[in-house]
Design a protein around this motif. Structure first.
Motif, PDB file in Angstrom:
ATOM      1  N   LEU A  15       0.862  -1.187   0.000  1.00 17.89           N
ATOM      2  CA  LEU A  15       0.000   0.000   0.000  1.00 17.89           C
ATOM      3  C   LEU A  15       0.898   1.237   0.000  1.00 17.89           C
ATOM      4  O   LEU A  15       1.276   1.761   1.037  1.00 17.89           O
ATOM      5  N   THR A  16       1.245   1.698  -1.177  1.00 19.46           N
ATOM      6  CA  THR A  16       2.145   2.834  -1.353  1.00 19.46           C
ATOM      7  C   THR A  16       1.359   4.128  -1.511  1.00 19.46           C
ATOM      8  O   THR A  16       0.146   4.102  -1.744  1.00 19.46           O
ATOM      9  N   PRO A  17       2.024   5.296  -1.416  1.00 17.26           N
ATOM     10  CA  PRO A  17       1.334   6.554  -1.695  1.00 17.26           C
ATOM     11  C   PRO A  17       0.693   6.571  -3.088  1.00 17.26           C
ATOM     12  O   PRO A  17      -0.402   7.112  -3.269  1.00 17.26           O
ATOM     13  N   ALA A  18       1.350   5.951  -4.067  1.00 13.42           N
ATOM     14  CA  ALA A  18       0.794   5.921  -5.422  1.00 13.42           C
ATOM     15  C   ALA A  18      -0.519   5.141  -5.468  1.00 13.42           C
ATOM     16  O   ALA A  18      -1.463   5.539  -6.168  1.00 13.42           O
ATOM     17  N   VAL A  19      -0.583   4.042  -4.718  1.00 11.80           N
ATOM     18  CA  VAL A  19      -1.821   3.256  -4.684  1.00 11.80           C
ATOM     19  C   VAL A  19      -2.944   4.067  -4.044  1.00 11.80           C
ATOM     20  O   VAL A  19      -4.068   4.126  -4.553  1.00 11.80           O
ATOM     21  N   VAL A  20      -2.637   4.732  -2.933  1.00 14.60           N
ATOM     22  CA  VAL A  20      -3.649   5.580  -2.287  1.00 14.60           C
ATOM     23  C   VAL A  20      -4.096   6.686  -3.240  1.00 14.60           C
ATOM     24  O   VAL A  20      -5.284   7.014  -3.333  1.00 14.60           O
ATOM     25  N   GLY A  21      -3.147   7.238  -3.975  1.00 15.63           N
ATOM     26  CA  GLY A  21      -3.470   8.301  -4.914  1.00 15.63           C
ATOM     27  C   GLY A  21      -4.432   7.883  -6.001  1.00 15.63           C
ATOM     28  O   GLY A  21      -5.181   8.718  -6.540  1.00 15.63           O
ATOM     29  N   CYS A  22      -4.446   6.596  -6.333  1.00 14.47           N
ATOM     30  CA  CYS A  22      -5.380   6.097  -7.351  1.00 14.47           C
ATOM     31  C   CYS A  22      -6.833   6.176  -6.888  1.00 14.47           C
ATOM     32  O   CYS A  22      -7.745   6.102  -7.713  1.00 14.47           O
ATOM     33  N   PHE A  23      -7.031   6.308  -5.599  1.00 13.89           N
ATOM     34  CA  PHE A  23      -8.383   6.306  -5.051  1.00 13.89           C
ATOM     35  C   PHE A  23      -8.695   7.624  -4.343  1.00 13.89           C
ATOM     36  O   PHE A  23      -9.403   7.661  -3.337  1.00 13.89           O
ATOM     37  N   ASP A  24      -8.166   8.717  -4.893  1.00  8.85           N
ATOM     38  CA  ASP A  24      -8.362  10.022  -4.269  1.00  8.85           C
ATOM     39  C   ASP A  24      -9.839  10.396  -4.188  1.00  8.85           C
ATOM     40  O   ASP A  24     -10.254  11.071  -3.247  1.00  8.85           O
ATOM     41  N   SER A  25     -10.643   9.935  -5.147  1.00  5.61           N
ATOM     42  CA  SER A  25     -12.076  10.241  -5.107  1.00  5.61           C
ATOM     43  C   SER A  25     -12.746   9.631  -3.886  1.00  5.61           C
ATOM     44  O   SER A  25     -13.731  10.181  -3.363  1.00  5.61           O
ATOM     45  N   VAL A  26     -12.221   8.506  -3.409  1.00  2.05           N
ATOM     46  CA  VAL A  26     -12.750   7.882  -2.199  1.00  2.05           C
ATOM     47  C   VAL A  26     -12.480   8.777  -0.995  1.00  2.05           C
ATOM     48  O   VAL A  26     -13.362   8.990  -0.149  1.00  2.05           O
ATOM     49  N   LEU A  27     -11.269   9.316  -0.919  1.00  3.34           N
ATOM     50  CA  LEU A  27     -10.936  10.226   0.172  1.00  3.34           C
ATOM     51  C   LEU A  27     -11.783  11.497   0.099  1.00  3.34           C
ATOM     52  O   LEU A  27     -12.238  12.003   1.131  1.00  3.34           O
ATOM     53  N   GLN A  28     -12.004  11.995  -1.092  1.00  2.71           N
ATOM     54  CA  GLN A  28     -12.777  13.225  -1.250  1.00  2.71           C
ATOM     55  C   GLN A  28     -14.205  13.077  -0.731  1.00  2.71           C
ATOM     56  O   GLN A  28     -14.798  14.051  -0.275  1.00  2.71           O
ATOM     57  N   ALA A  29     -14.745  11.867  -0.771  1.00  7.09           N
ATOM     58  CA  ALA A  29     -16.132  11.645  -0.349  1.00  7.09           C
ATOM     59  C   ALA A  29     -16.278  11.454   1.158  1.00  7.09           C
ATOM     60  O   ALA A  29     -17.394  11.372   1.671  1.00  7.09           O
ATOM     61  N   ALA A  30     -15.158  11.413   1.890  1.00  7.97           N
ATOM     62  CA  ALA A  30     -15.190  11.095   3.321  1.00  7.97           C
ATOM     63  C   ALA A  30     -15.558  12.296   4.181  1.00  7.97           C
ATOM     64  O   ALA A  30     -15.355  13.445   3.808  1.00  7.97           O
TER      65      ALA A  30
END
Length: 305
Positions: free
Chosen positions: A117-132
């Motif tokens: 679980l790298t920063p790049a992997v988290v970055g792929c799901f930025d829309s998920v974070l935006q909805a939190a």
């Protein structure tokens, strides 16, 4: 709409043995039982938040193995959104847990896929974070990933919770400015602050030190002694509900998930802490990690004996 909680962290298969006591170095004990239970601090907190009323998304990695399939299925069964749970070419994370007759435990973790679980992997799901509404992190994934997640969560204006577990050394200094709620237990608070924590009084000193380091607010969980909230202006103690403990595994995760769900749902800070404490108290009356986590209706129906 339900409150939205995103958990960025670990998924582990817990391999749990119950024994009369915790073994000493070089010692072989005869255990009482063995069970295999879905766990990992991240997944536990996701399940807790989901059972306790929040709409939850999990960001993490599992291996391309049977454990990975089970870990994903367990979250889906709890209605946790797993679009951001990636499958990687590694073994899934495992935790080897021994629980003694006094309900204390010792745990060894092998990160496995959690290390992917790298920063790049988290970055792929930025829309998920935006909805939190609330974003939760822990320390069972790479430090670079945690640092990235904290910073990005702050940039998005979310409520940011860091459960610094397991803590083996002080946190990077630049993390603190991105943390709204730092939630360590006694040993973690001691590691992070450099101060001994073995009572309410020493916990207060450690909490004050962590505020000085830059954390927005600090909640130190003290097991049966309750929890302590510090915000730089005041320190408040919250007594724990009285229950008979069977297994303390995942009690801290249940508190964090419950606190986050309540906070995201609009409850005040003190009410959210008490809600998390009741959930954690109920969890220690049952064995296992995720199987021990109570539902919203059980917390609402709880009455102190």
């Amino acid at each position: 709409m339900p409150a939205k909680v995103v958990v960025i962290g670990s998924l582990n298969m817990d391999l749990v043995t119950r024994a009369p006591r915790l073994p000493q170095g070089g010692e072989t004990l005869i255990g009482h039982s063995f069970t295999k239970v879905c766990g990992g601090k991240g997944a536990n907190q996701a399940v807790a938040a989901a059972r306790l009323g929040a709409q939850v998304s999990m960001v993490g990695c599992v291996g391309r193995d049977a454990y990975g399939e089970e870990l994903r299925a367990a979250l889906l069964a709890e209605q946790v959104d797993c679009q951001a749970v990636s499958t990687v070419d590694d073994s899934s994370g495992v935790a080897l847990i021994v629980v003694d007759d006094n309900s204390q435990n010792a745990i060894v973790i092998v990160a496995g896929a959690n290390g992917a679980l790298t920063p790049a992997v988290v970055g792929c799901f930025d829309s998920v974070l935006q909805a939190a509404d609330v974003i939760i992190c822990q320390l069972e994934v790479p430090d670079a990933t945690v640092g990235h997640a904290l910073k990005r969560s702050r940039e998005l204006g979310k409520i940011v919770i860091l459960n610094p577990a397991p803590a083996s050394r002080p946190l990077p200094a630049n993390w603190y400015e991105n943390i709204d709620y730092l939630i360590p237990n006694e040993s973690e608070a001691s590691t992070l602050s450099g101060l001994p924590v073995d009572s309410r009084q020493t916990a207060q000193a450690a909490a004050s030190r962590l505020i000085e380091l830059g954390a927005g607010k600090v909640i130190i969980t003290l097991g049966a002694q309750g929890s302590l909230l510090a915000d730089g202006q005041r320190i408040e103690h919250f007594p724990a509900p009285t229950v008979k403990a069977v297994d303390t595994t995942a009690a801290g995760d249940t508190f964090v998930g419950g606190f986050a769900a309540a906070l995201a749902g609009g409850k005040g800070e003190a009410e959210a802490i008490r809600f998390g404490q009741v959930a954690a108290a109920l969890s220690v009356t049952r064995a296992g990690a995720q199987p021990s986590i109570p539902t919203l209706s059980e917390v609402q129906a709880f009455k102190t004996p």
